[in-house]
Motif scaffolding. Structure first.
Motif, short mmCIF file in Angstrom:
data_model
loop_
_atom_site.label_atom_id
_atom_site.label_comp_id
_atom_site.label_asym_id
_atom_site.label_seq_id
_atom_site.Cartn_x
_atom_site.Cartn_y
_atom_site.Cartn_z
N ASP A 255 39.59 32.03 44.01
CA ASP A 255 39.26 33.46 44.09
C ASP A 255 38.02 33.68 43.23
O ASP A 255 38.07 33.55 42.00
N ALA A 256 36.91 34.00 43.86
CA ALA A 256 35.65 34.11 43.13
C ALA A 256 34.75 35.17 43.75
O ALA A 256 34.90 35.53 44.92
N ALA A 313 29.12 38.82 47.17
CA ALA A 313 29.97 38.17 48.16
C ALA A 313 31.21 37.62 47.48
O ALA A 313 31.19 37.28 46.29
N THR A 314 32.30 37.52 48.22
CA THR A 314 33.57 37.09 47.63
C THR A 314 34.14 35.88 48.37
O THR A 314 33.82 35.62 49.53
N LYS A 315 35.01 35.20 47.65
CA LYS A 315 35.75 34.04 48.18
C LYS A 315 37.19 34.22 47.74
O LYS A 315 37.46 34.37 46.54
N PRO A 318 39.20 37.93 44.60
CA PRO A 318 38.87 38.09 43.18
C PRO A 318 39.21 39.48 42.64
O PRO A 318 39.15 39.71 41.44
N GLY A 319 39.54 40.42 43.54
CA GLY A 319 39.81 41.78 43.13
C GLY A 319 38.54 42.63 43.08
O GLY A 319 37.43 42.10 43.11
N GLU A 351 29.68 42.02 33.45
CA GLU A 351 30.74 41.96 32.44
C GLU A 351 31.58 43.24 32.44
O GLU A 351 32.79 43.19 32.21
N LYS A 352 30.93 44.37 32.70
CA LYS A 352 31.67 45.62 32.75
C LYS A 352 32.53 45.70 34.01
O LYS A 352 33.66 46.19 33.97
N MET A 353 32.01 45.19 35.12
CA MET A 353 32.77 45.20 36.38
C MET A 353 34.00 44.29 36.27
O MET A 353 35.08 44.64 36.75
#
Length: 398
Positions: A255-256, A313-315, A318-319, A351-353
Protein backbone atom coordinates in the motif's frame (compact mmCIF):
# COMPACT_ATOMS: atom_id res chain seq x y z
CA UNK A 1 72.24 11.33 -40.20
CA UNK A 2 72.95 10.86 -36.51
CA UNK A 3 71.19 7.84 -35.03
CA UNK A 4 69.01 8.85 -32.07
CA UNK A 5 66.89 6.55 -29.90
CA UNK A 6 63.39 6.92 -28.49
CA UNK A 7 62.46 5.83 -24.98
CA UNK A 8 58.83 4.58 -25.18
CA UNK A 9 58.04 5.60 -21.58
CA UNK A 10 59.33 9.14 -22.13
CA UNK A 11 57.68 9.39 -25.56
CA UNK A 12 54.31 8.53 -23.98
CA UNK A 13 54.69 11.31 -21.40
CA UNK A 14 53.94 14.21 -23.72
CA UNK A 15 50.95 14.72 -26.07
CA UNK A 16 51.56 13.82 -29.70
CA UNK A 17 50.98 16.64 -32.20
CA UNK A 18 47.96 16.45 -34.46
CA UNK A 19 48.42 15.71 -38.16
CA UNK A 20 47.80 19.39 -38.86
CA UNK A 21 50.42 20.51 -36.31
CA UNK A 22 52.99 18.06 -37.64
CA UNK A 23 52.36 19.19 -41.22
CA UNK A 24 52.81 22.83 -40.15
CA UNK A 25 56.09 21.98 -38.38
CA UNK A 26 57.37 20.13 -41.41
CA UNK A 27 56.47 23.03 -43.71
CA UNK A 28 58.20 25.51 -41.38
CA UNK A 29 61.43 23.49 -41.11
CA UNK A 30 61.47 22.91 -44.86
CA UNK A 31 61.08 26.63 -45.56
CA UNK A 32 63.07 28.20 -42.71
CA UNK A 33 65.22 25.44 -41.28
CA UNK A 34 65.27 23.99 -37.76
CA UNK A 35 65.45 26.69 -35.07
CA UNK A 36 65.00 24.78 -31.81
CA UNK A 37 67.56 22.03 -31.15
CA UNK A 38 66.66 18.46 -30.32
CA UNK A 39 67.59 17.80 -26.69
CA UNK A 40 69.55 14.57 -26.34
CA UNK A 41 70.95 12.68 -23.36
CA UNK A 42 73.55 9.92 -23.54
CA UNK A 43 72.33 7.24 -21.18
CA UNK A 44 75.40 6.16 -19.13
CA UNK A 45 74.01 2.63 -18.75
CA UNK A 46 73.36 1.83 -22.43
CA UNK A 47 75.62 4.53 -23.95
CA UNK A 48 72.79 5.30 -26.40
CA UNK A 49 71.73 8.81 -27.39
CA UNK A 50 68.09 9.26 -26.37
CA UNK A 51 65.77 12.08 -27.45
CA UNK A 52 64.53 13.94 -24.40
CA UNK A 53 62.68 16.70 -26.26
CA UNK A 54 62.08 17.14 -29.98
CA UNK A 55 60.67 13.83 -31.23
CA UNK A 56 58.57 15.58 -33.88
CA UNK A 57 61.52 17.74 -35.02
CA UNK A 58 63.67 14.64 -35.37
CA UNK A 59 61.01 12.79 -37.38
CA UNK A 60 60.57 15.84 -39.62
CA UNK A 61 64.31 16.07 -40.28
CA UNK A 62 64.39 12.37 -41.19
CA UNK A 63 61.51 12.81 -43.65
CA UNK A 64 63.16 15.89 -45.19
CA UNK A 65 66.59 14.20 -45.09
CA UNK A 66 68.05 17.14 -43.16
CA UNK A 67 70.83 16.72 -40.60
CA UNK A 68 69.17 17.71 -37.28
CA UNK A 69 70.53 20.31 -34.88
CA UNK A 70 71.25 18.55 -31.56
CA UNK A 71 72.04 19.79 -28.06
CA UNK A 72 73.31 17.36 -25.44
CA UNK A 73 72.26 17.77 -21.81
CA UNK A 74 73.31 15.97 -18.67
CA UNK A 75 70.77 14.43 -16.28
CA UNK A 76 71.30 12.48 -13.07
CA UNK A 77 68.94 9.72 -14.15
CA UNK A 78 65.88 8.92 -16.27
CA UNK A 79 63.43 10.44 -13.77
CA UNK A 80 65.18 13.81 -13.92
CA UNK A 81 65.27 13.60 -17.73
CA UNK A 82 61.54 12.85 -17.82
CA UNK A 83 60.76 15.75 -15.51
CA UNK A 84 62.70 18.06 -17.82
CA UNK A 85 60.73 16.79 -20.85
CA UNK A 86 57.39 17.36 -19.11
CA UNK A 87 58.34 20.87 -17.96
CA UNK A 88 59.53 21.89 -21.43
CA UNK A 89 56.28 20.70 -23.01
CA UNK A 90 54.17 22.31 -20.27
CA UNK A 91 55.48 25.73 -21.26
CA UNK A 92 54.33 25.43 -24.85
CA UNK A 93 51.37 27.71 -25.55
CA UNK A 94 49.59 25.45 -28.04
CA UNK A 95 48.59 22.92 -25.37
CA UNK A 96 44.90 22.62 -24.54
CA UNK A 97 43.70 22.84 -20.93
CA UNK A 98 43.33 19.07 -20.60
CA UNK A 99 46.86 18.53 -21.95
CA UNK A 100 48.25 21.04 -19.44
CA UNK A 101 46.51 19.20 -16.60
CA UNK A 102 47.72 15.84 -17.90
CA UNK A 103 51.32 17.05 -18.00
CA UNK A 104 51.06 18.65 -14.55
CA UNK A 105 49.76 15.39 -13.09
CA UNK A 106 52.62 13.50 -14.71
CA UNK A 107 55.12 16.01 -13.36
CA UNK A 108 53.75 15.53 -9.85
CA UNK A 109 54.01 11.76 -10.26
CA UNK A 110 57.62 12.01 -11.44
CA UNK A 111 58.54 14.45 -8.64
CA UNK A 112 57.13 11.97 -6.14
CA UNK A 113 59.34 9.20 -7.56
CA UNK A 114 62.38 11.50 -7.52
CA UNK A 115 61.65 12.41 -3.91
CA UNK A 116 61.41 8.74 -2.90
CA UNK A 117 64.72 7.99 -4.58
CA UNK A 118 66.31 11.00 -2.85
CA UNK A 119 64.85 9.90 0.47
CA UNK A 120 66.29 6.42 0.06
CA UNK A 121 69.73 7.91 -0.53
CA UNK A 122 69.56 10.03 2.64
CA UNK A 123 68.30 7.31 4.96
CA UNK A 124 71.00 5.99 7.30
CA UNK A 125 72.67 2.78 6.26
CA UNK A 126 72.55 -0.28 8.46
CA UNK A 127 74.45 0.43 11.66
CA UNK A 128 74.41 4.22 11.13
CA UNK A 129 72.58 6.70 13.34
CA UNK A 130 70.10 9.32 12.28
CA UNK A 131 66.82 9.44 10.38
CA UNK A 132 65.49 11.47 7.47
CA UNK A 133 62.65 13.45 9.05
CA UNK A 134 62.07 16.28 6.64
CA UNK A 135 60.18 15.99 3.38
CA UNK A 136 62.77 15.80 0.58
CA UNK A 137 63.11 18.81 -1.69
CA UNK A 138 60.76 18.51 -4.65
CA UNK A 139 58.09 16.40 -2.96
CA UNK A 140 54.69 18.12 -3.10
CA UNK A 141 52.22 17.94 -0.25
CA UNK A 142 48.59 18.97 -0.24
CA UNK A 143 45.59 18.53 -2.50
CA UNK A 144 46.54 17.36 -6.00
CA UNK A 145 43.97 19.54 -7.76
CA UNK A 146 45.19 22.63 -5.92
CA UNK A 147 48.80 21.84 -6.87
CA UNK A 148 47.86 21.35 -10.53
CA UNK A 149 45.79 24.53 -10.39
CA UNK A 150 48.88 26.51 -9.36
CA UNK A 151 51.01 24.88 -12.04
CA UNK A 152 48.54 25.47 -14.88
CA UNK A 153 46.73 28.66 -13.84
CA UNK A 154 43.37 26.87 -14.16
CA UNK A 155 40.74 26.89 -11.42
CA UNK A 156 40.60 23.94 -9.02
CA UNK A 157 37.08 23.11 -10.28
CA UNK A 158 38.29 23.00 -13.89
CA UNK A 159 41.27 20.86 -12.90
CA UNK A 160 39.02 18.43 -10.99
CA UNK A 161 36.71 18.17 -14.00
CA UNK A 162 39.58 17.57 -16.43
CA UNK A 163 41.22 15.07 -14.06
CA UNK A 164 38.00 13.07 -14.00
CA UNK A 165 37.98 13.02 -17.80
CA UNK A 166 41.61 11.85 -17.84
CA UNK A 167 40.87 9.15 -15.23
CA UNK A 168 37.51 7.86 -16.51
CA UNK A 169 37.05 9.12 -20.07
CA UNK A 170 37.67 7.15 -23.25
CA UNK A 171 40.59 8.06 -25.50
CA UNK A 172 38.11 9.46 -28.02
CA UNK A 173 36.48 11.66 -25.38
CA UNK A 174 39.88 12.99 -24.28
CA UNK A 175 40.75 13.82 -27.89
CA UNK A 176 37.42 15.59 -28.35
CA UNK A 177 38.06 17.75 -25.27
CA UNK A 178 41.67 18.48 -26.31
CA UNK A 179 40.56 19.55 -29.80
CA UNK A 180 37.65 21.65 -28.50
CA UNK A 181 35.05 19.41 -30.13
CA UNK A 182 33.49 18.89 -26.70
CA UNK A 183 33.58 21.09 -23.63
CA UNK A 184 34.91 19.70 -20.36
CA UNK A 185 31.47 20.14 -18.78
CA UNK A 186 29.67 18.11 -21.46
CA UNK A 187 32.39 15.43 -21.37
CA UNK A 188 32.08 15.11 -17.60
CA UNK A 189 28.30 14.78 -17.94
CA UNK A 190 28.76 11.91 -20.42
CA UNK A 191 31.06 10.14 -17.97
CA UNK A 192 28.53 10.53 -15.15
CA UNK A 193 25.80 9.16 -17.41
CA UNK A 194 27.91 6.15 -18.36
CA UNK A 195 28.77 5.43 -14.73
CA UNK A 196 25.17 5.59 -13.53
CA UNK A 197 24.28 3.13 -16.29
CA UNK A 198 27.12 0.70 -15.60
CA UNK A 199 27.26 0.94 -11.81
CA UNK A 200 24.01 2.35 -10.37
CA UNK A 201 24.18 3.01 -6.64
CA UNK A 202 22.54 0.60 -4.19
CA UNK A 203 18.89 1.17 -3.41
CA UNK A 204 17.98 1.70 0.27
CA UNK A 205 16.85 -1.24 2.36
CA UNK A 206 13.19 -1.83 3.14
CA UNK A 207 9.88 -0.84 1.59
CA UNK A 208 8.22 2.56 1.71
CA UNK A 209 4.64 3.79 1.79
CA UNK A 210 5.23 7.48 0.97
CA UNK A 211 7.41 8.27 -2.04
CA UNK A 212 8.47 11.56 -3.57
CA UNK A 213 10.11 11.16 -6.97
CA UNK A 214 11.86 13.54 -9.37
CA UNK A 215 13.18 11.43 -12.24
CA UNK A 216 15.93 12.83 -14.55
CA UNK A 217 13.94 12.96 -17.80
CA UNK A 218 15.81 12.73 -21.08
CA UNK A 219 14.55 15.39 -23.49
CA UNK A 220 14.62 15.18 -27.27
CA UNK A 221 17.16 18.00 -27.48
CA UNK A 222 20.07 17.83 -25.02
CA UNK A 223 22.87 20.15 -26.15
CA UNK A 224 25.52 22.01 -24.25
CA UNK A 225 22.86 23.60 -22.09
CA UNK A 226 21.55 20.26 -20.84
CA UNK A 227 21.53 19.66 -17.08
CA UNK A 228 24.84 18.72 -15.50
CA UNK A 229 23.60 15.34 -14.28
CA UNK A 230 22.83 11.99 -15.93
CA UNK A 231 19.46 11.84 -17.66
CA UNK A 232 17.57 8.61 -18.34
CA UNK A 233 15.13 7.52 -21.00
CA UNK A 234 11.61 6.43 -20.10
CA UNK A 235 12.53 2.76 -20.56
CA UNK A 236 15.69 3.12 -18.45
CA UNK A 237 13.67 4.68 -15.62
CA UNK A 238 11.01 1.96 -15.75
CA UNK A 239 13.53 -0.90 -15.72
CA UNK A 240 16.07 0.73 -13.38
CA UNK A 241 18.02 -1.69 -11.18
CA UNK A 242 20.87 -1.05 -8.77
CA UNK A 243 24.32 -2.63 -8.91
CA UNK A 244 22.99 -5.70 -7.11
CA UNK A 245 20.20 -6.22 -9.64
CA UNK A 246 17.44 -5.03 -7.31
CA UNK A 247 14.64 -3.30 -9.28
CA UNK A 248 13.41 0.10 -8.17
CA UNK A 249 9.86 -1.28 -7.84
CA UNK A 250 11.07 -3.41 -4.92
CA UNK A 251 11.09 -0.24 -2.79
CA UNK A 252 7.32 0.23 -2.90
CA UNK A 253 5.14 -1.15 -0.12
CA UNK A 254 1.97 -3.10 -0.93
CA UNK A 255 0.00 0.00 0.00
CA UNK A 256 1.84 3.09 -1.22
CA UNK A 257 1.37 6.57 -2.64
CA UNK A 258 3.79 8.35 -4.95
CA UNK A 259 4.18 12.08 -5.58
CA UNK A 260 5.72 12.17 -9.04
CA UNK A 261 7.16 15.36 -10.53
CA UNK A 262 6.14 15.78 -14.17
CA UNK A 263 6.92 18.84 -16.34
CA UNK A 264 4.15 19.41 -18.87
CA UNK A 265 6.22 18.18 -21.86
CA UNK A 266 6.78 14.90 -19.99
CA UNK A 267 3.24 14.16 -18.76
CA UNK A 268 2.75 11.13 -21.01
CA UNK A 269 6.15 9.72 -20.05
CA UNK A 270 5.38 10.25 -16.37
CA UNK A 271 2.04 8.47 -16.61
CA UNK A 272 3.57 5.50 -18.42
CA UNK A 273 6.31 5.23 -15.77
CA UNK A 274 3.78 5.44 -12.94
CA UNK A 275 1.63 2.71 -14.47
CA UNK A 276 4.65 0.49 -15.23
CA UNK A 277 5.69 0.77 -11.57
CA UNK A 278 2.25 -0.53 -10.50
CA UNK A 279 0.58 2.76 -9.51
CA UNK A 280 -2.74 4.22 -10.59
CA UNK A 281 -3.00 7.94 -11.31
CA UNK A 282 -5.42 9.83 -9.00
CA UNK A 283 -4.86 13.60 -9.13
CA UNK A 284 -2.14 16.24 -9.03
CA UNK A 285 -0.77 19.53 -7.75
CA UNK A 286 0.49 22.40 -9.90
CA UNK A 287 3.66 24.20 -8.83
CA UNK A 288 3.35 27.82 -9.91
CA UNK A 289 6.86 29.24 -9.99
CA UNK A 290 6.34 32.63 -8.41
CA UNK A 291 8.48 35.16 -6.62
CA UNK A 292 6.66 37.91 -4.73
CA UNK A 293 3.52 37.16 -6.72
CA UNK A 294 5.22 37.41 -10.12
CA UNK A 295 5.58 34.33 -12.36
CA UNK A 296 9.13 33.24 -13.08
CA UNK A 297 9.51 32.45 -16.75
CA UNK A 298 11.36 29.42 -18.06
CA UNK A 299 11.74 28.03 -21.55
CA UNK A 300 9.23 26.41 -23.90
CA UNK A 301 8.56 25.75 -27.59
CA UNK A 302 4.83 26.58 -27.59
CA UNK A 303 4.28 28.50 -24.33
CA UNK A 304 6.64 30.10 -21.83
CA UNK A 305 6.89 27.60 -18.97
CA UNK A 306 5.93 28.89 -15.53
CA UNK A 307 4.52 25.71 -13.94
CA UNK A 308 5.21 22.05 -13.27
CA UNK A 309 2.96 19.31 -11.95
CA UNK A 310 3.17 16.72 -9.19
CA UNK A 311 1.16 13.68 -10.21
CA UNK A 312 -0.30 11.72 -7.31
CA UNK A 313 -0.77 7.98 -7.80
CA UNK A 314 -1.54 5.08 -5.49
CA UNK A 315 -0.78 1.38 -5.19
CA UNK A 316 -3.02 -0.77 -3.04
CA UNK A 317 -4.83 1.14 -0.30
CA UNK A 318 -2.57 3.76 1.31
CA UNK A 319 -5.57 5.74 2.55
CA UNK A 320 -6.52 9.37 1.94
CA UNK A 321 -5.48 12.38 4.03
CA UNK A 322 -7.82 13.83 6.62
CA UNK A 323 -9.74 16.86 5.26
CA UNK A 324 -7.79 19.24 7.50
CA UNK A 325 -4.49 17.90 6.14
CA UNK A 326 -5.30 18.19 2.45
CA UNK A 327 -3.30 20.90 0.64
CA UNK A 328 -4.51 23.16 -2.11
CA UNK A 329 -4.12 22.00 -5.67
CA UNK A 330 -1.64 24.78 -6.39
CA UNK A 331 1.73 25.35 -4.79
CA UNK A 332 3.02 28.90 -5.12
CA UNK A 333 6.76 28.92 -4.48
CA UNK A 334 9.84 30.42 -6.14
CA UNK A 335 12.31 28.32 -8.07
CA UNK A 336 16.01 28.34 -7.22
CA UNK A 337 19.03 29.04 -9.40
CA UNK A 338 19.87 25.31 -9.46
CA UNK A 339 18.58 23.50 -12.54
CA UNK A 340 15.46 21.42 -11.82
CA UNK A 341 15.61 21.82 -8.03
CA UNK A 342 12.14 21.54 -6.51
CA UNK A 343 10.65 23.51 -3.59
CA UNK A 344 11.70 22.20 -0.21
CA UNK A 345 8.20 22.91 1.07
CA UNK A 346 6.85 19.96 -0.97
CA UNK A 347 8.08 17.55 1.70
CA UNK A 348 6.24 19.51 4.40
CA UNK A 349 2.99 19.23 2.46
CA UNK A 350 3.44 15.48 2.13
CA UNK A 351 4.33 15.10 5.82
CA UNK A 352 1.16 16.95 6.76
CA UNK A 353 -0.97 14.80 4.43
CA UNK A 354 0.55 11.57 5.80
CA UNK A 355 2.08 12.24 9.24
CA UNK A 356 4.43 9.84 11.05
CA UNK A 357 5.08 7.59 8.07
CA UNK A 358 8.15 6.11 6.40
CA UNK A 359 9.20 8.61 3.69
CA UNK A 360 11.41 8.00 0.66
CA UNK A 361 12.73 10.53 -1.88
CA UNK A 362 13.94 9.05 -5.16
CA UNK A 363 16.53 10.83 -7.33
CA UNK A 364 17.12 13.20 -4.41
CA UNK A 365 19.76 15.94 -4.45
CA UNK A 366 19.94 16.46 -0.71
CA UNK A 367 19.00 14.75 2.51
CA UNK A 368 16.09 15.95 4.66
CA UNK A 369 15.23 15.14 8.26
CA UNK A 370 12.88 12.19 8.52
CA UNK A 371 13.37 11.14 4.89
CA UNK A 372 15.38 8.34 3.30
CA UNK A 373 17.10 9.87 0.27
CA UNK A 374 18.40 7.98 -2.77
CA UNK A 375 20.11 9.50 -5.78
CA UNK A 376 23.47 9.70 -7.52
CA UNK A 377 23.69 13.47 -6.92
CA UNK A 378 23.85 13.04 -3.15
CA UNK A 379 27.64 12.69 -3.51
CA UNK A 380 27.89 16.11 -5.15
CA UNK A 381 28.29 19.42 -3.24
CA UNK A 382 25.31 19.91 -0.95
CA UNK A 383 22.62 22.27 -2.18
CA UNK A 384 21.77 24.95 0.34
CA UNK A 385 18.19 24.62 1.45
CA UNK A 386 15.98 27.65 0.90
CA UNK A 387 14.74 29.34 4.03
CA UNK A 388 11.07 28.55 4.71
CA UNK A 389 9.52 31.75 5.95
CA UNK A 390 6.94 31.78 8.71
CA UNK A 391 4.26 32.98 6.29
CA UNK A 392 4.65 29.82 4.23
CA UNK A 393 4.44 27.64 7.32
CA UNK A 394 1.25 29.44 8.32
CA UNK A 395 -0.06 28.66 4.85
CA UNK A 396 0.48 24.94 5.53
CA UNK A 397 -1.80 25.11 8.55
CA UNK A 398 -4.79 26.20 6.49
Amino acid sequence: MVDLHVNPELFALVPEPTKEDFAALKKSIEANGQHNPIIVWKDPVSSKDFIIDGHSRYETCKQLKIEPIIEYKQFDNWLVAMKFAVQVNSNRRHLSAIQKVELALREIEIEGKIAKERQKSTLPKKGEKGFQKSVPNGMHTGNTCEIVSKKTGLSSRTVARLKRILDDGTDELKRDVASGKKTAASAERLIKLEQIHTNPISLPEGKFKIILCDVPYKYDFEGEGAPNYPTLSEEEIIKLKDQHGRPITDLFATDAIIFFWAPFPKLEDALRIIHAWGFSYKTGIVWSKEKEGISQQGTGHYVVATCETILIATKGKPGIPLPKNRPLGILRAPRTNTHSQKPDITRHWIEKMYPNEKYLELFARETAKGWTAWGNQLDFPKITKPVIKKGILDYLER
